[in-house]
Design an enzyme around this catalytic site. Structure first.
Site, PDB file in Angstrom:
ATOM      1  N   GLY A 273      52.766  -0.055  37.278  1.00  0.00           N
ATOM      2  CA  GLY A 273      53.721   0.854  37.887  1.00  0.00           C
ATOM      3  C   GLY A 273      55.086   0.195  37.843  1.00  0.00           C
ATOM      4  NE  ARG A 274      56.134  -4.674  41.813  1.00  0.00           N
ATOM      5  CZ  ARG A 274      56.343  -4.287  43.075  1.00  0.00           C
ATOM      6  NH1 ARG A 274      57.557  -4.050  43.490  1.00  0.00           N
ATOM      7  NH2 ARG A 274      55.325  -4.149  43.908  1.00  0.00           N
ATOM      8  CB  CYS A 345      69.337   6.837  64.931  1.00  0.00           C
ATOM      9  SG  CYS A 345      70.464   6.795  66.260  1.00  0.00           S
ATOM     10  CD  GLU A 346      63.457   2.567  63.248  1.00  0.00           C
ATOM     11  OE1 GLU A 346      63.278   3.792  63.376  1.00  0.00           O
ATOM     12  OE2 GLU A 346      62.543   1.784  62.973  1.00  0.00           O
TER      13      GLU A 346
HETATM   14  N1  LLP Z   1      46.756   0.425  40.037  1.00  0.00           N
HETATM   15  C1  LLP Z   1      46.355   0.566  41.306  1.00  0.00           C
HETATM   16  C2  LLP Z   1      44.974   0.907  41.592  1.00  0.00           C
HETATM   17  C3  LLP Z   1      47.268   0.374  42.364  1.00  0.00           C
HETATM   18  O1  LLP Z   1      46.855   0.481  43.630  1.00  0.00           O
HETATM   19  C4  LLP Z   1      48.616   0.053  42.069  1.00  0.00           C
HETATM   20  C5  LLP Z   1      49.615  -0.125  43.138  1.00  0.00           C
HETATM   21  C6  LLP Z   1      48.990  -0.066  40.706  1.00  0.00           C
HETATM   22  C7  LLP Z   1      48.029   0.122  39.718  1.00  0.00           C
HETATM   23  C8  LLP Z   1      50.382  -0.391  40.281  1.00  0.00           C
HETATM   24  O2  LLP Z   1      50.773  -1.620  40.746  1.00  0.00           O
HETATM   25  P1  LLP Z   1      52.111  -2.275  40.179  1.00  0.00           P
HETATM   26  O3  LLP Z   1      51.956  -2.466  38.694  1.00  0.00           O
HETATM   27  O4  LLP Z   1      53.229  -1.343  40.465  1.00  0.00           O
HETATM   28  O5  LLP Z   1      52.237  -3.554  40.892  1.00  0.00           O
HETATM   29  N2  LLP Z   1      54.944  -0.084  47.712  1.00  0.00           N
HETATM   30  C9  LLP Z   1      54.719  -1.438  47.249  1.00  0.00           C
HETATM   31  C10 LLP Z   1      53.713  -1.480  46.103  1.00  0.00           C
HETATM   32  C11 LLP Z   1      52.403  -0.811  46.423  1.00  0.00           C
HETATM   33  C12 LLP Z   1      51.470  -0.796  45.241  1.00  0.00           C
HETATM   34  C13 LLP Z   1      50.300   0.090  45.455  1.00  0.00           C
HETATM   35  N3  LLP Z   1      49.377   0.094  44.360  1.00  0.00           N
HETATM   36  C14 LLP Z   1      56.057  -2.054  46.860  1.00  0.00           C
HETATM   37  O6  LLP Z   1      57.095  -1.403  47.017  1.00  0.00           O
HETATM   38  O7  LLP Z   1      56.101  -3.215  46.417  1.00  0.00           O
END
Ligand code: LLP
Length: 426
Positions: A273-274, A345-346
């Site tokens: 994702g990231r 407001c936090e």
């Molecule tokens: N696959 C699964 C099953 C996942 O749960 C996730 C992320 C990914 C792939 C993708 O992960 P990445 O490649 O993006 O690291 N909100 C948090 C990140 C939460 C990730 C949740 N799952 C943040 O802003 O760092």
């Protein structure tokens, strides 16, 4: 390029376009995504058989469409994300590889209906999902998300492995799951492991051994393995970029061992994702107040944790830059320590904080009301984690492709905020 870990702290453009013009045309707060960065990141992972975008990081339809046009498949964690994938042109069905996969630790009833009726392959993160799926869809193949017993993330909140995690099927329960699958008349066609988000190569590499062991314990029904996501990206100057070639080699060796053991090819997926979207995105905000609190100087901007929650949730660090309205002014290189706050407001509505809520000052150029603050590396877990807290409309989003700015999400209106609400009797 957008504002990244190594960017200067005074900028005039993001994604090659004038910050001031973008702000004037689309308003602030505004997310801007650079399509070229996402395309480049997908290409970097081309050695993997399948690059499956974890759309939770940035699920705007235009971004999904972009990923699709560059050959990426998509992961969906909810009925809503399946809907988005379909709207972005992904096809349902058991293709090889499947274009959409549902990965979750439960089926809510709507998601189960959707995967059954639309034939969306599922990656089960709990043993109960096997029986529930088998009862609805006997004869189909599934994959299992395995918790290998360890995990790691940039924060304890993004570590998805080990005993304290609710994610996946405990590695010691795989034998039991094989029996459950047989009873439910579904076959286990693949395995998946995702140990956390924003982790490092050292921890990620340990997953290969765990995958090999798990896959061998299931046997030759396994035709695909997924390394999950988790690849970190640079947020601070000096952060190292992951060596994706080295990472691929580790996984490819695991895949080869399994293919040899099973006597048939095994497909290798990665599910970032990231890595695909973080560096493509910037959040542009306008500075609306410059004020002192004793020794501290604050810039208070029109974006808050309703737009970007990572700092308040994880103490996450994002690179920042200033774009002076009306062009450069003052002496280049001049900086002072400043705390960046939002409009909510936090008191936790601070973009410059460490985990635990400790406010931190950041060296940034002098600025005035009307100048712009650009928060970089905001393309993953930015807009998607936005909320309407304090009745703030969700920000507009723009995708820049081939030098053109496309509005891909309108700013919410005030009427959008109350849509669906009712006063009894009216
Ligand atoms: N696959 C699964 C099953 C996942 O749960 C996730 C992320 C990914 C792939 C993708 O992960 P990445 O490649 O993006 O690291 N909100 C948090 C990140 C939460 C990730 C949740 N799952 C943040 O802003 O760092």
């Amino acid at each position: 390029m957008s504002v990244t870990a190594e960017s200067p702290s005074l900028v005039e453009t993001v994604a090659g376009l004038s910050v001031e013009q973008l702000a004037q045309e689309f308003g602030t707060p505004l997310y801007v995504y650079d399509a070229a960065v996402i395309a480049e990141r997908i290409a970097e992972l081309a050695a993997f058989d399948v690059v499956r975008f974890a759309q939770k990081a940035c699920s705007n339809l235009a971004v999904l469409d972009l990923v699709r046009r560059h050959g990426g498949m998509v992961d969906a964690v909810s009925a809503g994300e399946i809907h988005r994938a379909l709207r972005a042109g992904y096809q349902p069905g058991f293709h090889e590889p499947p274009q959409i996969v549902y990965t979750a630790d439960i089926f809510d009833r709507q998601a189960l209906d959707m995967v059954a009726e639309l034939e969306i392959p599922v990656n089960c993160g709990s043993p109960d999902m096997i029986d529930q799926y088998g009862a609805r869809c006997p004869g189909r193949g599934i994959t299992l998300r395995v918790n290998p017993g360890f995990g790691h993330g940039h924060s304890q909140k993004t570590n998805t492995g080990g005993q304290q995690s609710k994610h996946g099927i405990w590695h010691e329960q795989l034998g039991e799951c094989v029996e459950r699958a047989a009873k439910s008349n579904v076959s286990i066609a693949g395995l998946h492991m995702h140990i956390g988000s924003g982790t490092d190569l050292e921890h990620l590499s340990q997953v290969c051994g765990a995958m090999e062991k798990a896959a061998l314990s299931i046997g030759d029904s396994i035709h695909s393995i997924s390394a999950g996501g988790g690849l970190s990206t640079p947020y601070r100057a000096g952060d190292k970029r992951v060596d994706v070639a080295a990472y691929y080699e580790l996984w490819n060796a695991t895949r080869k061992k399994l293919a040899d053991a099973f006597g048939h090819p095994v497909s290798l997926e990665i599910e970032p994702g990231r890595y695909l979207s973080a560096e493509s995105g910037a959040l542009i905000a306008e500075i609306r107040a410059v004020k002192r609190m004793g020794d501290n100087l604050f810039y208070v901007v029109d974006a808050g944790f309703n737009n970007l929650a990572r700092p308040i949730l994880y103490g996450a660090y994002h690179p920042m830059a200033i774009c002076p309205a009306g062009g450069p002014r003052g002496s280049v290189g001049e900086k002072h320590d400043v705390i960046i706050g939002g409009p909510l407001c936090e008191s936790g509505d601070i973009f410059t904080q460490e985990e635990g809520g400790f406010v931190q000052a950041r060296p940034l150029p002098p600025a005035e009301v009307g100048d712009y603050l650009i928060i970089g590396c905001a393309g993953a877990y930015g807009a998607v984690m936005g909320s309407n807290y304090n009745s703030k409309p969700l920000a507009a989003e723009v995708l820049v492709e081939d030098g053109q700015a496309h509005l891909v999400r309108e700013r919410q209106s005030l009427d959008d905020l109350v849509r669906g609400e009712r006063i009894p009797g009216e």
